[in-house]
Design a protein around this motif. Structure first.
Motif, PDB file in Angstrom:
ATOM      1  N   LEU B  16       0.837  -1.211   0.000  1.00 38.19           N
ATOM      2  CA  LEU B  16       0.000   0.000   0.000  1.00 38.19           C
ATOM      3  C   LEU B  16       0.869   1.258   0.000  1.00 38.19           C
ATOM      4  O   LEU B  16       0.591   2.206  -0.742  1.00 38.19           O
ATOM      5  CB  LEU B  16      -0.918  -0.002   1.226  1.00 38.19           C
ATOM      6  N   SER B  17       1.906   1.256   0.826  1.00 37.89           N
ATOM      7  CA  SER B  17       2.796   2.421   0.852  1.00 37.89           C
ATOM      8  C   SER B  17       3.435   2.637  -0.509  1.00 37.89           C
ATOM      9  O   SER B  17       3.546   3.762  -0.998  1.00 37.89           O
ATOM     10  CB  SER B  17       3.902   2.237   1.898  1.00 37.89           C
ATOM     11  N   ASP B  18       3.852   1.533  -1.118  1.00 36.43           N
ATOM     12  CA  ASP B  18       4.471   1.606  -2.436  1.00 36.43           C
ATOM     13  C   ASP B  18       3.492   2.182  -3.463  1.00 36.43           C
ATOM     14  O   ASP B  18       3.836   3.092  -4.222  1.00 36.43           O
ATOM     15  CB  ASP B  18       4.929   0.200  -2.854  1.00 36.43           C
ATOM     16  N   VAL B  19       2.274   1.677  -3.453  1.00 36.77           N
ATOM     17  CA  VAL B  19       1.273   2.167  -4.400  1.00 36.77           C
ATOM     18  C   VAL B  19       1.022   3.661  -4.172  1.00 36.77           C
ATOM     19  O   VAL B  19       0.871   4.428  -5.123  1.00 36.77           O
ATOM     20  CB  VAL B  19      -0.045   1.352  -4.258  1.00 36.77           C
ATOM     21  N   GLY B  20       1.026   4.051  -2.890  1.00 32.96           N
ATOM     22  CA  GLY B  20       0.780   5.457  -2.567  1.00 32.96           C
ATOM     23  C   GLY B  20       1.738   6.406  -3.241  1.00 32.96           C
ATOM     24  O   GLY B  20       1.381   7.537  -3.582  1.00 32.96           O
ATOM     25  N   THR B  21       2.971   5.952  -3.448  1.00 33.52           N
ATOM     26  CA  THR B  21       3.954   6.828  -4.086  1.00 33.52           C
ATOM     27  C   THR B  21       3.757   6.884  -5.602  1.00 33.52           C
ATOM     28  O   THR B  21       4.402   7.677  -6.274  1.00 33.52           O
ATOM     29  CB  THR B  21       5.396   6.348  -3.815  1.00 33.52           C
ATOM     30  N   LYS B  22       2.908   6.012  -6.099  1.00 38.79           N
ATOM     31  CA  LYS B  22       2.764   5.930  -7.559  1.00 38.79           C
ATOM     32  C   LYS B  22       1.389   6.324  -8.074  1.00 38.79           C
ATOM     33  O   LYS B  22       1.102   6.176  -9.249  1.00 38.79           O
ATOM     34  CB  LYS B  22       3.106   4.499  -8.004  1.00 38.79           C
ATOM     35  N   ILE B  23       0.527   6.789  -7.172  1.00 40.18           N
ATOM     36  CA  ILE B  23      -0.793   7.222  -7.647  1.00 40.18           C
ATOM     37  C   ILE B  23      -0.646   8.564  -8.350  1.00 40.18           C
ATOM     38  O   ILE B  23       0.038   9.464  -7.865  1.00 40.18           O
ATOM     39  CB  ILE B  23      -1.790   7.347  -6.476  1.00 40.18           C
ATOM     40  N   GLN B  24      -1.301   8.638  -9.501  1.00 43.57           N
ATOM     41  CA  GLN B  24      -1.241   9.874 -10.274  1.00 43.57           C
ATOM     42  C   GLN B  24      -2.139  10.928  -9.636  1.00 43.57           C
ATOM     43  O   GLN B  24      -3.352  10.732  -9.572  1.00 43.57           O
ATOM     44  CB  GLN B  24      -1.739   9.566 -11.683  1.00 43.57           C
ATOM     45  N   VAL B  25      -1.546  11.985  -9.112  1.00 44.33           N
ATOM     46  CA  VAL B  25      -2.330  13.066  -8.502  1.00 44.33           C
ATOM     47  C   VAL B  25      -2.058  14.329  -9.292  1.00 44.33           C
ATOM     48  O   VAL B  25      -0.901  14.697  -9.488  1.00 44.33           O
ATOM     49  CB  VAL B  25      -1.932  13.278  -7.017  1.00 44.33           C
ATOM     50  N   PRO B  26      -3.108  14.984  -9.794  1.00 45.16           N
ATOM     51  CA  PRO B  26      -2.876  16.203 -10.565  1.00 45.16           C
ATOM     52  C   PRO B  26      -2.196  17.273  -9.707  1.00 45.16           C
ATOM     53  O   PRO B  26      -2.301  17.243  -8.487  1.00 45.16           O
ATOM     54  CB  PRO B  26      -4.278  16.653 -10.976  1.00 45.16           C
ATOM     55  N   ARG B  27      -1.518  18.163 -10.373  1.00 49.00           N
ATOM     56  CA  ARG B  27      -0.821  19.231  -9.653  1.00 49.00           C
ATOM     57  C   ARG B  27      -1.833  20.046  -8.839  1.00 49.00           C
ATOM     58  O   ARG B  27      -2.929  20.361  -9.309  1.00 49.00           O
ATOM     59  CB  ARG B  27      -0.131  20.128 -10.680  1.00 49.00           C
ATOM     60  N   ALA B  28      -1.447  20.365  -7.607  1.00 52.39           N
ATOM     61  CA  ALA B  28      -2.352  21.133  -6.735  1.00 52.39           C
ATOM     62  C   ALA B  28      -2.531  22.538  -7.287  1.00 52.39           C
ATOM     63  O   ALA B  28      -1.551  23.195  -7.620  1.00 52.39           O
ATOM     64  CB  ALA B  28      -1.792  21.187  -5.319  1.00 52.39           C
ATOM     65  N   PRO B  29      -3.761  22.993  -7.404  1.00 53.26           N
ATOM     66  CA  PRO B  29      -3.977  24.370  -7.865  1.00 53.26           C
ATOM     67  C   PRO B  29      -3.566  25.344  -6.769  1.00 53.26           C
ATOM     68  O   PRO B  29      -3.501  24.972  -5.600  1.00 53.26           O
ATOM     69  CB  PRO B  29      -5.490  24.420  -8.084  1.00 53.26           C
ATOM     70  N   ASP B  30      -3.285  26.584  -7.151  1.00 52.52           N
ATOM     71  CA  ASP B  30      -2.982  27.592  -6.139  1.00 52.52           C
ATOM     72  C   ASP B  30      -4.304  28.111  -5.590  1.00 52.52           C
ATOM     73  O   ASP B  30      -5.071  28.745  -6.295  1.00 52.52           O
ATOM     74  CB  ASP B  30      -2.164  28.728  -6.769  1.00 52.52           C
ATOM     75  N   LEU B  31      -4.558  27.796  -4.341  1.00 52.57           N
ATOM     76  CA  LEU B  31      -5.868  28.097  -3.770  1.00 52.57           C
ATOM     77  C   LEU B  31      -5.928  29.426  -3.020  1.00 52.57           C
ATOM     78  O   LEU B  31      -7.003  29.907  -2.687  1.00 52.57           O
ATOM     79  CB  LEU B  31      -6.287  26.982  -2.811  1.00 52.57           C
ATOM     80  N   ALA B  32      -4.754  29.999  -2.747  1.00 53.09           N
ATOM     81  CA  ALA B  32      -4.742  31.187  -1.882  1.00 53.09           C
ATOM     82  C   ALA B  32      -5.667  32.287  -2.420  1.00 53.09           C
ATOM     83  O   ALA B  32      -6.473  32.846  -1.676  1.00 53.09           O
ATOM     84  CB  ALA B  32      -3.319  31.708  -1.727  1.00 53.09           C
ATOM     85  N   ALA B  33      -5.578  32.559  -3.727  1.00 50.72           N
ATOM     86  CA  ALA B  33      -6.361  33.660  -4.286  1.00 50.72           C
ATOM     87  C   ALA B  33      -7.853  33.338  -4.261  1.00 50.72           C
ATOM     88  O   ALA B  33      -8.685  34.172  -3.882  1.00 50.72           O
ATOM     89  CB  ALA B  33      -5.908  33.943  -5.711  1.00 50.72           C
ATOM     90  N   SER B  34      -8.200  32.094  -4.641  1.00 53.95           N
ATOM     91  CA  SER B  34      -9.625  31.762  -4.687  1.00 53.95           C
ATOM     92  C   SER B  34     -10.225  31.718  -3.286  1.00 53.95           C
ATOM     93  O   SER B  34     -11.356  32.143  -3.067  1.00 53.95           O
ATOM     94  CB  SER B  34      -9.851  30.434  -5.422  1.00 53.95           C
ATOM     95  N   VAL B  35      -9.443  31.194  -2.323  1.00 54.91           N
ATOM     96  CA  VAL B  35      -9.948  31.161  -0.946  1.00 54.91           C
ATOM     97  C   VAL B  35     -10.151  32.592  -0.442  1.00 54.91           C
ATOM     98  O   VAL B  35     -11.168  32.922   0.154  1.00 54.91           O
ATOM     99  CB  VAL B  35      -8.979  30.391  -0.020  1.00 54.91           C
ATOM    100  N   ARG B  36      -9.190  33.436  -0.757  1.00 58.76           N
ATOM    101  CA  ARG B  36      -9.301  34.818  -0.293  1.00 58.76           C
ATOM    102  C   ARG B  36     -10.535  35.508  -0.877  1.00 58.76           C
ATOM    103  O   ARG B  36     -11.281  36.190  -0.179  1.00 58.76           O
ATOM    104  CB  ARG B  36      -8.045  35.599  -0.672  1.00 58.76           C
ATOM    105  N   SER B  37     -10.759  35.285  -2.176  1.00 61.81           N
ATOM    106  CA  SER B  37     -11.908  35.989  -2.762  1.00 61.81           C
ATOM    107  C   SER B  37     -13.216  35.405  -2.217  1.00 61.81           C
ATOM    108  O   SER B  37     -14.179  36.137  -2.009  1.00 61.81           O
ATOM    109  CB  SER B  37     -11.847  35.984  -4.293  1.00 61.81           C
ATOM    110  N   ARG B  38     -13.224  34.105  -1.972  1.00 56.80           N
ATOM    111  CA  ARG B  38     -14.424  33.522  -1.343  1.00 56.80           C
ATOM    112  C   ARG B  38     -14.666  34.157   0.031  1.00 56.80           C
ATOM    113  O   ARG B  38     -15.786  34.513   0.376  1.00 56.80           O
ATOM    114  CB  ARG B  38     -14.243  32.011  -1.139  1.00 56.80           C
ATOM    115  N   LEU B  39     -13.607  34.266   0.811  1.00 57.61           N
ATOM    116  CA  LEU B  39     -13.741  34.806   2.165  1.00 57.61           C
ATOM    117  C   LEU B  39     -14.186  36.261   2.129  1.00 57.61           C
ATOM    118  O   LEU B  39     -15.026  36.683   2.913  1.00 57.61           O
ATOM    119  CB  LEU B  39     -12.419  34.672   2.926  1.00 57.61           C
TER     120      LEU B  39
END
Lengths: 198, 267
Positions: B16-39
């Motif tokens: 499971l640990s091994d698989v965890g390192t190989k799961i394809q995860v899309p690049r994290a979006p930059d949330l700071a601006a969107s969170v700020r405008s929501r707030l």
């Protein structure tokens, strides 16, 4: 457990007082793990982004009730996990979770790690698919422990359960995972103590 | 494949640990601006951001309490100042008391559970009374609190030694919830004829609330007050045990309620 406690503590205190700039700092530090958590639980990049964003908004309003000195990461990830799971639920997605593996091939000269040697790509796909067939609770605890590398204490916080029950819950989840695997794939040692789940 | 029983972590866990390192995860979006405008847009709609907002709520509650100060004994008035300091618990005066609930209608305590199950469901050690004749509750309930935490309620049915309490219709009701997480802010709306007396349970500050039934209120994470209109609480003892707040309701009177509270132990 507590990562960068001083920096975080200061940012949290300021953000709890309404300082949005300080909160942006926290978002910047934790958006990677928040998004990864949400993605691993939803399998959809749109849902993951929405869930992570919503979680940060909710966390901001909940900050005045954050226990000073407590680790921020599991507290935040608990909110993220709840958002991610409820998003999937609201969308009525009951089919199994569809996570994919990166296509990484060992080059000829690379020395495979013992784990990599023990596990063929086909095994990995089977294992990933089997996790995707598990129930939400089992997937959440497996995600916390193996894919996010959270400690038992952090996992307990994310799950909202007592620390002492993480082991037994995990053992039951692994039992069900074994049962969901094709018999000839991953070997099923009973070393985790739980044995196959009933 | 090998079939030897591997040492911890098991082969499955390593896989499971091994698989965890190989799961394809899309690049994290930059949330700071969107969170700020929501707030910012929410703040515009909902008013000030957290701390000022909570302070405002607290101030409103305090004014409400002081507004009704002539109803308080002087010791209770002193308690009010300390009141907002007890995590998650406030008492305020408010509009007239709604009609009391009927004991037979059942208490809205959440989902029926067992003690064993409840221990797994709540992130704190559940304390039980060790006073003679008590011990294991007759019924156990687990409820989701306003902000994702959980509370547990222990019900002891009325019998010859436990009179039926006015607010609950049962002999003894103990509710435990984690105030340390600050998920819950529980308040009681005070009405004419309600006495508030500061007492102690062990080293913890406690409050004995007696007299007329009073409302139970919750605060949601945004500071909105949610009225639990489903029932009224009778004689109540409120105190803290570590990061857990406890509420004990009974028809036993102050002395016995305090003895029970002092006997409460986590296993």
């Amino acid at each position: 457990m507590g990562d960068r406690p001083l920096d975080d503590a200061e940012l949290i205190e300021r953000a709890a007082g309404g300082d949005m700039h300080a909160y942006e700092g926290l978002v910047g530090s934790y958006q990677g793990i928040a998004h990864r958590t949400a993605y691993l639980l939803t399998g959809s990049s749109a849902d993951a982004e929405d869930a992570a964003q919503e979680a940060f908004v909710k966390a901001f309003y909940a900050l005045p009730r954050f226990r000073p000195g407590a680790p921020f990461r599991p507290w935040l990830l608990k909110i993220v996990a709840r958002e991610a799971i409820s998003r999937r639920r609201v969308a009525g997605r009951t089919e199994r979770l569809n996570l994919r593996l990166t296509e990484v091939r060992l080059s000829g000269g690379a020395v495979p790690s013992p784990e990599a040697a023990a596990l063929r790509d086909e095994d990995r796909r089977e294992l990933l698919a089997a996790v995707g067939r598990l129930g939400e609770r089992d997937r959440l605890i497996i995600t916390c422990r193996y894919w996010l590398d959270l400690s038992e204490a952090e996992t307990a916080e994310v799950l909202g359960c007592a620390r002492g029950t993480v082991k037994s819950r995990l053992s039951r989840a692994l039992g069900r995972l074994r049962a969901a695997m094709p018999a000839d794939r991953i070997d099923s040692p009973t070393a985790t103590g739980g044995g196959p789940g009933q | 494949m090998n079939r030897r029983p591997g040492p911890l972590p098991s082969q499955l866990e390593r896989a499971l640990s091994d698989v965890g390192t190989k799961i394809q995860v899309p690049r994290a979006p930059d949330l700071a601006a969107s969170v700020r405008s929501r707030l910012e847009s929410q703040t515009a709609r909902r008013g000030p951001i957290p701390a000022p907002r909570l302070a405002l709520v607290a101030a409103v509650l305090l004014i409400a309490v002081l507004g009704g100060a002539f109803l308080f004994s002087s010791s209770a008035r002193e308690a009010v100042a300390g009141w907002l300091g007890i995590r998650g618990v406030d008492i305020v005066e408010d509009a007239p008391t709604p009609a009391p609930t009927h004991p037979d209608a059942g208490l809205p305590l959440g989902r029926r559970s067992s003690l064993e199950e409840a221990r797994k469901l709540v992130p704190f050690e559940i304390a039980l009374p060790a006073a003679p004749g008590l011990g294991r509750p007759d019924e156990v309930y687990v409820a989701e609190t306003a902000y994702g935490g959980r509370s547990v309620s222990l019900v002891y049915r009325a019998d010859h030694s436990l009179p039926s309490a006015a607010g609950t219709g049962v002999g003894l009701l103990v509710t435990e919830f984690e105030a340390g997480l600050r998920d819950d802010l529980m308040q009681k709306v005070r009405t004419a004829g309600v006495e508030v007396e500061p007492v102690r349970v062990g080293t913890s500050s406690a409050y004995w609330i007696s007299g007329e039934p009073h409302l139970v209120l919750l605060l949601d994470p945004s500071g909105n007050v949610i009225e639990d209109r489903t029932r009224l609480a009778g004689d109540t003892l409120l105190w803290e045990r570590g990061r857990v707040s406890l509420r004990l309701e009974s028809g036993l009177g102050k002395g016995r309620a305090l003895r029970i509270a002092r006997s409460m132990r986590a296993p």
